[in-house]
Design an enzyme around this catalytic site. Structure first.
Site, PDB file in Angstrom:
ATOM      1  CG  ASP A  45      -7.135  -2.264  -7.715  1.00  0.00           C
ATOM      2  OD1 ASP A  45      -7.436  -1.444  -8.602  1.00  0.00           O
ATOM      3  OD2 ASP A  45      -5.966  -2.440  -7.325  1.00  0.00           O
ATOM      4  CG  ASP A  81       2.653  -0.138   5.036  1.00  0.00           C
ATOM      5  OD1 ASP A  81       3.650  -0.868   4.818  1.00  0.00           O
ATOM      6  OD2 ASP A  81       1.630  -0.547   5.610  1.00  0.00           O
TER       7      ASP A  81
END
Length: 530
Positions: free
Chosen positions: A133, A286
């Site tokens: 990214d 997460d």
């Protein structure tokens, strides 16, 4: 002359009258409002402190039981090494996807890509997926070149980019799952850009998933390459010691659940998809995934013997930003999932209680808030109000017991315990602020700042003693919030030393110094020149 004297006397009388009136109002306000309010807040803080102590005591007893009876994951679950079949060959190995999300990781991209490409797994049964990214074209070119270099050696590596950074890490991982070759994979291992797994990582982790269909996640322990870099990294290692040695271990052994650390873990692809995949609604994608998978009845395994090298933030600014994300995210997730957990029908009442009370409320909310409010706000304030007494067990016994239980995983750093206490109290300021931002979903609730990494610069520093530079810009060198709290504690300490009888001034002066040291930027500012 008499007129002037009379006027002066009238002014003095008026001033005395005003002073007496203001003093009377303060005394009434103090007796009716301030003191009762302070007592209520103190009582609540002490109650929460006791709750935190009970939680730590439970965790301490549980980890002692686990260590005493050597309840290793290999004994609880079936584990057999992977072997090639004479007839099937490498096809007896499951196909594994390895994802490496990164963003402008100039210092570490070679380390993580190299470590992933050196994993000892059949080349035709693994895909290395680099999810870049990066917004810096130069860094992007370097990462792509590194991927091509490994591809020329026969490694099945994929360099993937996307048009925007929507969803940050969660968005990158989600986008990576859309490629056609991912459908061939049974498991996915995830490593952040500064993580370097050993070649046998998959050999040690995958068998848990292959031989136990109820397991969704295998989590390895982090090992820090720069733990001895400076006082800041040593303090962080002590905090992480409890997280890995106690929280993760107990969660795995007693509840088959813990928060996924976002890296150095392997997921069963079907469990990940069943849970809804990656979501970017919080900064802890997460933990979000782990909770959703846990509510579907999946089990998690923590394997502390499998360690993956990584890097701790070497600057206070980077560490503060990381802690904001890690404190704000869980609080925000609790806000969004509390009712979903409570109404879930797939897991037991005990597991729901564990998730809501122990995992979220005590560890992610109380642990941060009570530390700062009790020890850095309320207890110092009591020096001005002798009628508000803080019991000895609240100032000495409970904090000492919690500290001892907290450093169970960092016995080798016992000599730093005083520094660690002062540092954790200081960091509770930012964690408390972030927790409230997350709970009320305001301001920086969804702010994502990638943690700065030094990577090879650390090796340069150790190997050739590279010159150091110090940052002087306001906002990087001077932290106003820390200085304000430091001044408050210093004033409380001075007042207690001069007029009080509580003897809190010893602690208050030490804690004030800690806030000043950080506030003026004397911890976590020395970094190697690149």
């Amino acid at each position: 002359m008499d007129v002037v004297f009379s006027s002066s006397q009238a002014l003095l009388n008026a001033h005395s009258g005003i002073t007496s009136h203001v003093g009377f109002i303060w005394q009434q306000t103090r007796a009716v409002l301030v003191v009762p309010l302070l007592r209520i807040v103190l009582f609540v803080c002490l109650a929460l402190s006791f709750i935190l102590f009970v939680e730590r005591l439970y965790m301490g007893i549980a980890i002692a039981f686990i260590k005493l009876f050597r309840r290793k994951p290999e004994k609880k679950y079936k584990w057999e090494p992977m072997k090639s079949d004479l007839e099937l060959g490498n096809s007896s190995y499951p196909v594994v996807l390895v994802q490496i999300p990164m963003y402008n990781e100039k210092e570490v991209y070679q380390l993580s890509i190299g470590a992933a490409c050196n994993l000892s797994w059949p080349a035709d049964r693994i895909f290395i997926q680099v999810l870049d990214d990066s917004t810096d074209p130069a860094i992007k070119a370097l990462v792509q070149q590194e991927c091509r270099r490994w591809a020329s050696k026969g490694v099945n590596i994929k360099y993937e980019i996307r048009g925007n950074r929507k969803g940050y890490k969660a968005g990158a991982l989600r986008e990576g799952m859309k490629h056609s070759y991912v459908k061939l994979c049974e498991y996915v291992a995830i490593f952040d850009a500064d993580f370097q797994p050993e070649p046998d990582f998959l050999d040690r982790a995958i068998p848990f998933l292959v031989h136990n269909n109820e397991i969704a996640l295998v989590q390895a322990r982090w090992e820090f390459v720069n733990a001895e870099e400076c006082l800041l990294t040593k303090m962080q290692e002590m905090s992480f010691g409890y997280h890995f040695t106690v929280e993760q271990e107990v969660g795995s052994a007693a509840h088959a659940f813990f928060g996924f650390n976002g890296t150095a873990g392997v997921w069963r692809m079907s469990a990940l998809n069943e849970a809804g995949g990656w979501k970017d609604r919080t900064t802890v994608e997460d933990m979000d995934l782990a909770v959703r998978a846990g509510l579907n009845g999946w089990k998690f395994v923590y394997v502390g013997d499998v360690k993956v090298k990584s890097e701790l933030p070497s600057t206070f600014k980077a560490y503060r930003n990381q802690q904001h994300r890690w404190s704000c995210g869980p609080a925000n997730l609790f806000r969004k999932m509390a009712m979903e957990i409570a109404t879930n029908m797939k897991v037991s009442v005990w597991k729901k209680f564990y998730l809501i009370y122990s995992f979220f409320f005590v560890r992610k909310i109380i642990a941060h808030v009570v530390t700062f409010i009790l020890y850095c706000v309320i207890m110092p304030a009591t020096v001005f109000f002798p009628e508000v007494q803080v019991p000895r067990w609240g100032t000495t016994y409970i904090p000492s017991a919690i500290t001892i239980l907290n450093i169970l995983g960092s016995a080798r750093s016992m000599q730093l315990v005083v520094y660690w206490i002062l540092f954790e109290n200081l960091m509770s300021l930012h964690r408390t602020k972030a927790t409230f931002i997350g709970l009320f979903e305001s301001g920086r609730a969804n702010e994502w700042i990638v943690t700065e990494k030094l990577g090879d610069a650390l090796k340069t520093k150790k190997g050739s003693k590279a010159p150091k530079k110090i940052r002087f810009r306001i906002g990087e060198r001077v932290y106003v919030l820390e200085l304000c709290v430091g001044l408050y504690l210093l004033f409380c300490g001075w007042y207690d030393f001069s007029f009080g009888k509580t003897r809190f001034h010893v602690y208050l002066f030490l804690q004030a110094i800690a806030f000043f040291v950080i506030g003026f930027g004397y911890v976590g500012v020395f970094v190697p020149n690149s």
